[in-house]
Write a protein that holds these residues in place. Structure first.
Motif, mmCIF file in Angstrom:
data_model
loop_
_atom_site.group_PDB
_atom_site.id
_atom_site.type_symbol
_atom_site.label_atom_id
_atom_site.label_comp_id
_atom_site.label_asym_id
_atom_site.label_seq_id
_atom_site.Cartn_x
_atom_site.Cartn_y
_atom_site.Cartn_z
ATOM 1 N N SER A 160 0.951 -1.237 0.033
ATOM 2 C CA SER A 160 -0.027 0.178 -0.079
ATOM 3 C C SER A 160 0.828 1.151 0.040
ATOM 4 C CB SER A 160 -0.936 -0.172 1.101
ATOM 5 O OG SER A 160 -1.798 -1.213 1.249
ATOM 6 N N SER A 220 -2.532 12.495 -3.968
ATOM 7 C CA SER A 220 -3.705 11.452 -3.930
ATOM 8 C C SER A 220 -4.299 11.820 -2.560
ATOM 9 C CB SER A 220 -3.416 10.199 -4.186
ATOM 10 O OG SER A 220 -4.472 9.292 -4.057
ATOM 11 N N LYS A 221 -5.767 11.696 -2.379
ATOM 12 C CA LYS A 221 -6.362 11.268 -1.242
ATOM 13 C C LYS A 221 -6.660 10.075 -0.720
ATOM 14 C CE LYS A 221 -7.360 16.112 -1.572
ATOM 15 N NZ LYS A 221 -6.667 16.790 -0.712
ATOM 16 N N LEU A 222 -5.991 8.964 -1.535
ATOM 17 C CA LEU A 222 -6.262 7.848 -0.952
ATOM 18 C C LEU A 222 -5.186 7.608 0.291
ATOM 19 C CD1 LEU A 222 -6.177 5.747 -4.322
ATOM 20 C CD2 LEU A 222 -8.105 6.204 -2.779
ATOM 21 N N SER A 223 -5.645 6.825 1.194
ATOM 22 C CA SER A 223 -4.710 6.418 2.132
ATOM 23 C C SER A 223 -4.217 4.791 2.060
ATOM 24 C CB SER A 223 -5.327 6.599 3.708
ATOM 25 O OG SER A 223 -6.174 5.608 3.888
ATOM 26 N N GLU A 224 -3.266 4.420 3.032
ATOM 27 C CA GLU A 224 -2.932 2.998 2.760
ATOM 28 C C GLU A 224 -4.020 2.321 2.931
ATOM 29 O OE1 GLU A 224 0.353 2.806 5.456
ATOM 30 O OE2 GLU A 224 1.389 4.596 4.566
ATOM 31 N N LYS A 225 -5.110 2.605 3.826
ATOM 32 C CA LYS A 225 -6.033 1.562 4.104
ATOM 33 C C LYS A 225 -7.119 1.360 3.003
ATOM 34 C CE LYS A 225 -6.188 2.987 8.972
ATOM 35 N NZ LYS A 225 -6.917 3.838 9.904
ATOM 36 N N ASP A 226 -6.962 2.340 2.118
ATOM 37 C CA ASP A 226 -7.547 2.337 0.739
ATOM 38 C C ASP A 226 -7.343 1.391 -0.231
ATOM 39 O OD1 ASP A 226 -9.664 4.114 1.713
ATOM 40 O OD2 ASP A 226 -8.359 5.621 0.920
ATOM 41 N N ILE A 227 -5.960 0.997 -0.138
ATOM 42 C CA ILE A 227 -5.190 0.105 -1.074
ATOM 43 C C ILE A 227 -5.178 -1.155 -0.475
ATOM 44 C CG2 ILE A 227 -3.198 -0.268 -2.376
ATOM 45 C CD1 ILE A 227 -4.548 2.445 -2.981
ATOM 46 N N LYS A 228 -5.660 -2.252 -1.137
ATOM 47 C CA LYS A 228 -5.681 -3.519 -0.682
ATOM 48 C C LYS A 228 -5.492 -4.453 -1.893
ATOM 49 C CE LYS A 228 -9.086 -2.864 3.287
ATOM 50 N NZ LYS A 228 -9.230 -1.529 3.274
ATOM 51 N N ILE A 235 1.180 4.352 -2.836
ATOM 52 C CA ILE A 235 0.660 5.795 -2.424
ATOM 53 C C ILE A 235 1.932 6.433 -3.037
ATOM 54 C CG2 ILE A 235 0.496 7.282 -0.736
ATOM 55 C CD1 ILE A 235 -2.048 5.679 -1.184
#
Length: 148
Positions: free
Chosen positions: A116, A135-143, A120
């Motif tokens: 993740s 990016s507004k994505l966080s590590e929790k969003d990437i799986k 990012i």
């Protein structure tokens, strides 16, 4: 208006036109270089992430069927190509990912989390090429998930 004034105006406008053309050309050239750089990095990073999936179970029936080959290709790329094109952060995370899979590593860091972080960091680098916001994505969003 005198002849000298008219000649001066024509000369200035001609030079201004030439300068404008040069500036426009340079800006276009710079934009094309950025586009080429981003496309090149996207291709390199896509290959890197594709090979990285070889470390995850459940992907055997997909395009990356030979996980051992993908693992070896990932290692080869990390030690040969990644130092040439990747950001410092991506390089460090790739080494950390490899260490997480080292059998001698008793701690066995969670490679999903490192994956993740790699994604990012890649997105951050690619966005910076065009001056886009992070990016507004966080590590929790990437799986990494598989479909049964």
């Amino acid at each position: 208006m005198t002849l000298e004034t008219i000649i001066s105006i024509l000369a200035v406008s001609g030079i201004g036109g030439v300068i404008g053309s040069i500036v426009t050309h340079k800006l276009k050239e710079h934009s094309e270089k950025k586009l080429h750089l981003r496309e090149s990095k996207e291709r390199q990073y896509k290959d890197l992430l594709t090979n990285l999936l070889g470390f995850f179970e459940g992907w055997e029936n997909y395009e990356i069927a030979d996980s051992k080959k993908r693992k070896n290709q990932f290692l080869w790329e990390v030690y040969t190509s990644v130092p040439l094109y990747a950001s410092d952060e991506v390089i460090k995370l790739c080494y950390k990912f490899i260490e997480a899979h080292n059998k001698a590593n008793k701690k066995r860091d969670n490679s999903d989390n490192i994956y993740s972080k790699i994604v990012i960091a890649i997105r951050k680098e690619l966005n910076s090429i065009y001056g886009q916001p992070d990016s507004k994505l966080s590590e929790k969003d990437i799986k990494v998930r598989k479909v049964d």
